[in-house]
Design a protein around this motif. Structure first.
Motif, PDB file in Angstrom:
ATOM      1  N   ALA A 148      15.325   9.726 -34.806  1.00  0.00           N
ATOM      2  CA  ALA A 148      15.711  10.766 -33.849  1.00  0.00           C
ATOM      3  C   ALA A 148      15.574  10.261 -32.416  1.00  0.00           C
ATOM      4  O   ALA A 148      16.442  10.519 -31.566  1.00  0.00           O
ATOM      5  N   ARG A 149      14.504   9.530 -32.127  1.00  0.00           N
ATOM      6  CA  ARG A 149      14.305   9.007 -30.767  1.00  0.00           C
ATOM      7  C   ARG A 149      15.357   7.976 -30.402  1.00  0.00           C
ATOM      8  O   ARG A 149      15.906   7.997 -29.294  1.00  0.00           O
ATOM      9  N   VAL A 150      15.651   7.059 -31.327  1.00  0.00           N
ATOM     10  CA  VAL A 150      16.647   6.030 -31.043  1.00  0.00           C
ATOM     11  C   VAL A 150      18.030   6.660 -30.876  1.00  0.00           C
ATOM     12  O   VAL A 150      18.787   6.288 -29.971  1.00  0.00           O
ATOM     13  N   ALA A 151      18.373   7.608 -31.742  1.00  0.00           N
ATOM     14  CA  ALA A 151      19.688   8.251 -31.647  1.00  0.00           C
ATOM     15  C   ALA A 151      19.850   8.963 -30.304  1.00  0.00           C
ATOM     16  O   ALA A 151      20.885   8.827 -29.633  1.00  0.00           O
ATOM     17  N   ALA A 152      18.825   9.718 -29.882  1.00  0.00           N
ATOM     18  CA  ALA A 152      18.919  10.446 -28.617  1.00  0.00           C
ATOM     19  C   ALA A 152      18.947   9.487 -27.428  1.00  0.00           C
ATOM     20  O   ALA A 152      19.784   9.623 -26.525  1.00  0.00           O
ATOM     21  N   GLY A 153      18.054   8.505 -27.421  1.00  0.00           N
ATOM     22  CA  GLY A 153      18.003   7.562 -26.302  1.00  0.00           C
ATOM     23  C   GLY A 153      19.249   6.712 -26.200  1.00  0.00           C
ATOM     24  O   GLY A 153      19.769   6.485 -25.097  1.00  0.00           O
ATOM     25  N   PHE A 154      19.753   6.261 -27.347  1.00  0.00           N
ATOM     26  CA  PHE A 154      20.962   5.432 -27.341  1.00  0.00           C
ATOM     27  C   PHE A 154      22.167   6.234 -26.864  1.00  0.00           C
ATOM     28  O   PHE A 154      22.992   5.740 -26.081  1.00  0.00           O
ATOM     29  N   ALA A 155      22.280   7.480 -27.305  1.00  0.00           N
ATOM     30  CA  ALA A 155      23.409   8.318 -26.887  1.00  0.00           C
ATOM     31  C   ALA A 155      23.365   8.585 -25.381  1.00  0.00           C
ATOM     32  O   ALA A 155      24.379   8.444 -24.690  1.00  0.00           O
ATOM     33  N   ILE A 156      22.187   8.943 -24.863  1.00  0.00           N
ATOM     34  CA  ILE A 156      22.068   9.231 -23.434  1.00  0.00           C
ATOM     35  C   ILE A 156      22.328   7.988 -22.603  1.00  0.00           C
ATOM     36  O   ILE A 156      23.094   8.006 -21.629  1.00  0.00           O
ATOM     37  N   GLY A 157      21.697   6.873 -22.972  1.00  0.00           N
ATOM     38  CA  GLY A 157      21.875   5.629 -22.224  1.00  0.00           C
ATOM     39  C   GLY A 157      23.311   5.142 -22.249  1.00  0.00           C
ATOM     40  O   GLY A 157      23.842   4.687 -21.223  1.00  0.00           O
ATOM     41  N   SER A 158      23.967   5.242 -23.399  1.00  0.00           N
ATOM     42  CA  SER A 158      25.342   4.764 -23.518  1.00  0.00           C
ATOM     43  C   SER A 158      26.310   5.621 -22.704  1.00  0.00           C
ATOM     44  O   SER A 158      27.207   5.094 -22.035  1.00  0.00           O
ATOM     45  N   LEU A 159      26.139   6.941 -22.766  1.00  0.00           N
ATOM     46  CA  LEU A 159      27.032   7.818 -22.011  1.00  0.00           C
ATOM     47  C   LEU A 159      26.889   7.605 -20.498  1.00  0.00           C
ATOM     48  O   LEU A 159      27.883   7.558 -19.769  1.00  0.00           O
ATOM     49  N   LEU A 160      25.652   7.469 -20.046  1.00  0.00           N
ATOM     50  CA  LEU A 160      25.439   7.179 -18.622  1.00  0.00           C
ATOM     51  C   LEU A 160      26.045   5.833 -18.242  1.00  0.00           C
ATOM     52  O   LEU A 160      26.656   5.683 -17.174  1.00  0.00           O
ATOM     53  N   ALA A 161      25.878   4.848 -19.115  1.00  0.00           N
ATOM     54  CA  ALA A 161      26.411   3.509 -18.841  1.00  0.00           C
ATOM     55  C   ALA A 161      27.928   3.516 -18.781  1.00  0.00           C
ATOM     56  O   ALA A 161      28.530   2.842 -17.928  1.00  0.00           O
ATOM     57  N   ILE A 162      28.574   4.269 -19.666  1.00  0.00           N
ATOM     58  CA  ILE A 162      30.033   4.334 -19.662  1.00  0.00           C
ATOM     59  C   ILE A 162      30.531   5.004 -18.382  1.00  0.00           C
ATOM     60  O   ILE A 162      31.468   4.529 -17.734  1.00  0.00           O
ATOM     61  N   GLY A 163      29.891   6.109 -18.001  1.00  0.00           N
ATOM     62  CA  GLY A 163      30.304   6.796 -16.777  1.00  0.00           C
ATOM     63  C   GLY A 163      30.125   5.939 -15.533  1.00  0.00           C
ATOM     64  O   GLY A 163      31.048   5.787 -14.724  1.00  0.00           O
ATOM     65  N   LEU A 164      28.954   5.341 -15.385  1.00  0.00           N
ATOM     66  CA  LEU A 164      28.693   4.520 -14.202  1.00  0.00           C
ATOM     67  C   LEU A 164      29.447   3.197 -14.264  1.00  0.00           C
ATOM     68  O   LEU A 164      29.857   2.662 -13.230  1.00  0.00           O
ATOM     69  N   GLY A 165      29.636   2.667 -15.473  1.00  0.00           N
ATOM     70  CA  GLY A 165      30.403   1.433 -15.613  1.00  0.00           C
ATOM     71  C   GLY A 165      31.848   1.615 -15.193  1.00  0.00           C
ATOM     72  O   GLY A 165      32.429   0.746 -14.530  1.00  0.00           O
ATOM     73  N   LEU A 166      32.442   2.749 -15.557  1.00  0.00           N
ATOM     74  CA  LEU A 166      33.806   3.045 -15.116  1.00  0.00           C
ATOM     75  C   LEU A 166      33.867   3.193 -13.601  1.00  0.00           C
ATOM     76  O   LEU A 166      34.791   2.691 -12.949  1.00  0.00           O
ATOM     77  N   LEU A 167      32.869   3.875 -13.043  1.00  0.00           N
ATOM     78  CA  LEU A 167      32.844   4.080 -11.595  1.00  0.00           C
ATOM     79  C   LEU A 167      32.747   2.753 -10.846  1.00  0.00           C
ATOM     80  O   LEU A 167      33.507   2.492  -9.907  1.00  0.00           O
TER      81      LEU A 167
END
Length: 207
Positions: free
Chosen positions: A10-29
């Motif tokens: 549960a911790r890995v799934a939540a942390g990976f999802a949050i980190g990846s979504l932030l990375a995709i948004g900021l990476g695109l920017l």
């Protein structure tokens, strides 16, 4: 073992999802804006050099000792591989494709959705797999934060109680869970990039 495995998943799934979504948004920017790159890139490069254990005191002060700092630490670990690979993928996109999209009247959102993201998808999946691997590594550090359950907690508990069997079992579980999760992500990658394999086969037949 099952409650400990469930807590870690549960911790890995939540942390990976949050980190990846932030990375995709900021990476695109950062990938499409030189101004954002000038503002954010130096800070991200500095933050990337901070070891995982160095984040723990700060996260405890800011977020307390419940699940939030654990998930936040895993998100930090997952963030940087995804961000770096996506930015590299966007910068590697052929400028002729962007010019064609712009001349065809595509807005910035459509340009990202129809040209930049599909072209950078191989880089993105490479980053996601690297981020998932680091998420499992950061899990062990995260479960040192006042945890009473989790595979990382078992690892620490076995060390403190001189239980090499418990330590070896925790290491084996981490290896198996990491391998299974990477295999699932790899399967998604093959399905999403099926067009690339089809194009390679077509070019080989033509040659």
């Amino acid at each position: 073992m099952l409650p400990h495995i469930g807590a870690s998943l549960a911790r890995v799934a939540a942390g990976f999802a949050i980190g990846s979504l932030l990375a995709i948004g900021l990476g695109l920017l950062v990938g499409i804006s030189r101004r954002a790159e000038a503002w954010l890139e130096p800070s991200f490069q500095a933050l990337r050099a901070i070891p995982s254990l160095a984040w723990i005191p700060l996260l405890l002060l800011w977020l307390g000792i419940d699940e939030t700092p654990k998930v936040a630490l895993i998100a930090i670990g997952a963030f940087f591989p995804v961000y770096l690979n996506l930015v590299a993928g966007i910068r590697d996109v052929d400028h002729k494709l962007i010019e064609v999209g712009t001349s065809s009247g595509l807005g910035q959102g459509e340009l990202i959705r129809h040209i930049l993201l599909p072209a950078a998808l191989p880089y993105l999946f490479a980053g996601l797999r690297g981020g998932l691997s680091l998420a499992w590594m950061f899990l062990v550090a995260a479960e040192l934060i006042a945890a009473t359950r989790g595979v990382g907690y078992l690892l620490s508990d076995g060390r403190e109680n001189s239980r090499p069997d418990l330590v070896l079992a925790a290491i084996l579980i981490l290896a198996v869970l990491g391998k299974i999760s990477d295999g699932l992500l790899r399967a998604i990658e093959h399905k999403s990039l099926g067009w690339r394999d089809a194009r390679r086969q077509s070019s080989q037949k033509n040659s």
